[in-house]
Design a protein around this motif. Sequence first.
Motif, mmCIF file in Angstrom:
data_model
loop_
_atom_site.group_PDB
_atom_site.id
_atom_site.type_symbol
_atom_site.label_atom_id
_atom_site.label_comp_id
_atom_site.label_asym_id
_atom_site.label_seq_id
_atom_site.Cartn_x
_atom_site.Cartn_y
_atom_site.Cartn_z
ATOM 1 N N ASN A 156 3.041 -3.603 -4.172
ATOM 2 C CA ASN A 156 1.887 -2.725 -4.111
ATOM 3 C C ASN A 156 0.817 -3.273 -3.175
ATOM 4 O O ASN A 156 0.263 -2.546 -2.350
ATOM 5 N N ASN A 160 -0.116 -1.692 0.348
ATOM 6 C CA ASN A 160 -1.477 -1.231 0.642
ATOM 7 C C ASN A 160 -2.015 -1.889 1.905
ATOM 8 O O ASN A 160 -2.646 -1.227 2.738
ATOM 9 N N ALA A 161 -1.781 -3.202 2.027
ATOM 10 C CA ALA A 161 -2.282 -3.937 3.196
ATOM 11 C C ALA A 161 -1.762 -3.282 4.477
ATOM 12 O O ALA A 161 -2.499 -3.124 5.456
ATOM 13 N N LYS A 163 -0.447 -0.082 4.664
ATOM 14 C CA LYS A 163 -0.844 1.336 4.677
ATOM 15 C C LYS A 163 -2.279 1.504 5.169
ATOM 16 O O LYS A 163 -2.580 2.425 5.917
ATOM 17 N N ASP A 188 -5.369 -8.548 4.881
ATOM 18 C CA ASP A 188 -5.036 -7.659 6.008
ATOM 19 C C ASP A 188 -6.215 -7.542 6.966
ATOM 20 O O ASP A 188 -7.324 -7.992 6.654
ATOM 21 N N GLY A 192 -10.621 -2.022 5.687
ATOM 22 C CA GLY A 192 -11.647 -2.590 4.819
ATOM 23 C C GLY A 192 -12.126 -1.565 3.800
ATOM 24 O O GLY A 192 -11.700 -0.397 3.827
ATOM 25 N N ILE A 193 -12.992 -2.020 2.909
ATOM 26 C CA ILE A 193 -13.427 -1.175 1.795
ATOM 27 C C ILE A 193 -14.953 -1.220 1.705
ATOM 28 O O ILE A 193 -15.534 -2.307 1.742
ATOM 29 N N LEU A 201 -12.072 0.152 -7.527
ATOM 30 C CA LEU A 201 -10.702 0.211 -6.995
ATOM 31 C C LEU A 201 -9.614 0.172 -8.059
ATOM 32 O O LEU A 201 -8.551 0.748 -7.885
ATOM 33 N N VAL A 208 -10.763 5.584 -2.140
ATOM 34 C CA VAL A 208 -11.925 5.577 -1.263
ATOM 35 C C VAL A 208 -11.857 6.843 -0.420
ATOM 36 O O VAL A 208 -10.820 7.173 0.140
ATOM 37 N N GLY A 218 -1.514 8.950 -1.269
ATOM 38 C CA GLY A 218 -1.549 8.007 -2.382
ATOM 39 C C GLY A 218 -2.043 8.675 -3.640
ATOM 40 O O GLY A 218 -2.492 9.825 -3.605
ATOM 41 N N THR A 219 -1.949 7.966 -4.745
ATOM 42 C CA THR A 219 -2.319 8.539 -6.034
ATOM 43 C C THR A 219 -3.535 7.856 -6.649
ATOM 44 O O THR A 219 -4.094 8.351 -7.611
ATOM 45 N N GLY A 220 -3.909 6.700 -6.114
ATOM 46 C CA GLY A 220 -4.993 5.957 -6.747
ATOM 47 C C GLY A 220 -4.536 5.272 -8.027
ATOM 48 O O GLY A 220 -5.358 4.883 -8.860
ATOM 49 N N LEU A 221 -3.226 5.127 -8.194
ATOM 50 C CA LEU A 221 -2.714 4.501 -9.411
ATOM 51 C C LEU A 221 -2.216 3.078 -9.196
ATOM 52 O O LEU A 221 -2.153 2.280 -10.129
ATOM 53 N N GLY A 222 -1.867 2.762 -7.945
ATOM 54 C CA GLY A 222 -1.239 1.467 -7.651
ATOM 55 C C GLY A 222 -2.035 0.277 -8.158
ATOM 56 O O GLY A 222 -1.499 -0.587 -8.875
ATOM 57 N N SER A 247 -9.304 -6.737 4.309
ATOM 58 C CA SER A 247 -9.457 -6.966 2.871
ATOM 59 C C SER A 247 -8.590 -8.124 2.417
ATOM 60 O O SER A 247 -7.575 -8.432 3.039
ATOM 61 N N PHE A 249 -6.905 -9.251 -1.291
ATOM 62 C CA PHE A 249 -6.673 -9.078 -2.730
ATOM 63 C C PHE A 249 -6.051 -10.377 -3.235
ATOM 64 O O PHE A 249 -5.077 -10.856 -2.659
HETATM 65 P P1 ADP Z 1 -3.527 4.620 -3.431
HETATM 66 O O1 ADP Z 1 -3.189 3.680 -2.320
HETATM 67 O O2 ADP Z 1 -2.356 5.336 -3.977
HETATM 68 O O3 ADP Z 1 -4.664 5.513 -3.104
HETATM 69 P P2 ADP Z 1 -4.384 2.274 -4.988
HETATM 70 O O4 ADP Z 1 -4.746 2.213 -6.423
HETATM 71 O O5 ADP Z 1 -3.289 1.395 -4.523
HETATM 72 O O6 ADP Z 1 -4.067 3.792 -4.698
HETATM 73 O O7 ADP Z 1 -5.687 1.963 -4.142
HETATM 74 C C1 ADP Z 1 -6.900 2.622 -4.445
HETATM 75 C C2 ADP Z 1 -7.750 2.781 -3.204
HETATM 76 O O8 ADP Z 1 -8.201 1.495 -2.753
HETATM 77 C C3 ADP Z 1 -7.009 3.364 -2.017
HETATM 78 O O9 ADP Z 1 -7.064 4.769 -2.038
HETATM 79 C C4 ADP Z 1 -7.752 2.786 -0.832
HETATM 80 O O10 ADP Z 1 -8.849 3.605 -0.531
HETATM 81 C C5 ADP Z 1 -8.270 1.458 -1.345
HETATM 82 N N1 ADP Z 1 -7.439 0.318 -0.880
HETATM 83 C C6 ADP Z 1 -6.459 -0.310 -1.575
HETATM 84 N N2 ADP Z 1 -5.946 -1.334 -0.861
HETATM 85 C C7 ADP Z 1 -6.603 -1.366 0.307
HETATM 86 C C8 ADP Z 1 -6.560 -2.200 1.486
HETATM 87 N N3 ADP Z 1 -5.682 -3.222 1.587
HETATM 88 N N4 ADP Z 1 -7.420 -1.927 2.496
HETATM 89 C C9 ADP Z 1 -8.312 -0.904 2.394
HETATM 90 N N5 ADP Z 1 -8.416 -0.081 1.327
HETATM 91 C C10 ADP Z 1 -7.583 -0.298 0.293
#
Ligand code: ADP
Length: 270
Positions: A156, A160-161, A163, A188, A192-193, A201, A208, A218-222, A247, A249
């Motif tokens: 995950n 995400n990194a 994606k 990554d 950024g966030i 998050l 975001v 995406g679903t915002g569930l990961g 970012s 993590f």
């Molecule tokens: P999803 O990717 O399905 O939307 P996640 O729960 O994995 O859901 O992530 C939630 C939100 O956090 C994402 O929609 C994204 O906006 C932000 N996010 C997560 N990982 C990253 C990252 N590596 N860089 C930038 N934003 C991130």
Amino acid sequence: VMQVYFERIFDQNGVLRGTVFVHRDMTREYEVDQMKSEFVSTVSHELRTPLSSVLGFTELMLHKELKPERQRKYLETIHKEAERLTQLINDFLDIQRMEAGRQSYDFAKVDLVPLAKELIETMAFHAPQHRLELDAVTDPAPVRGDEAKLRQVLLNLIGNAMKYSPNGGEVRVMIREAGDELAVSVTDQGLGIPKESLGHLFTKFYRVDNSDRRKIGGTGLGLAICKEIVKAHDGRIEVESQLGEGSVFTLYFPRNQAVRGNEVRLSDGN
Ligand code: ADP
């Protein structure tokens, strides 16, 4: 959120004797309602998108004479969307099971180094535009964990990194000791966030919201799932980020824990 009822009380002569007020605190019910409607709207939106493309492409294929290469392209899209649907449903079920405390874990000694190595190799194969690096400062890096679940968390974070760095760049996984914890960070150089989002998050369905990202599915569930899994490992997950820069993590797991069953003490490095 308060709900107020009132009732006037009259005596047998019809004279008003008073008024009874009932205040009911409906905050909890209101929250549950909010969550339900958010769930329903997210689920139906997220399910509808892949479904409508499956429907659209199958209709095209049924009603039009298509060249074989076109057929193949459509089939690939249908397959990809069906996979996305499966992922979505699995995520929904996962988070529900975890939140209800019904997820079981199969704990054993897991070395995070070969696990990360294997994941990076697999991911690199599918994403040639990113540079994936493993920096195992601590090797071996044993923790007490459920290997499949830890794999899910790392997948995950690395996913995400990649994606959320649409322009490529480096994704670095670092494994090191941090005090009496083992830290695994995924860094990554992506979008950024924004600061105001950092605290949300790990809340399920949170994404975001800005125009750059709207295209990224995406679903915002990961991350909510990651948080639950890490919690079950007595660990925690943290994020640092700079908008436009990238970012980090980081997962923290306790070290020096005995693995039940085979009685191995991780502190011995066995
Ligand atoms: P999803 O990717 O399905 O939307 P996640 O729960 O994995 O859901 O992530 C939630 C939100 O956090 C994402 O929609 C994204 O906006 C932000 N996010 C997560 N990982 C990253 C990252 N590596 N860089 C930038 N934003 C991130």
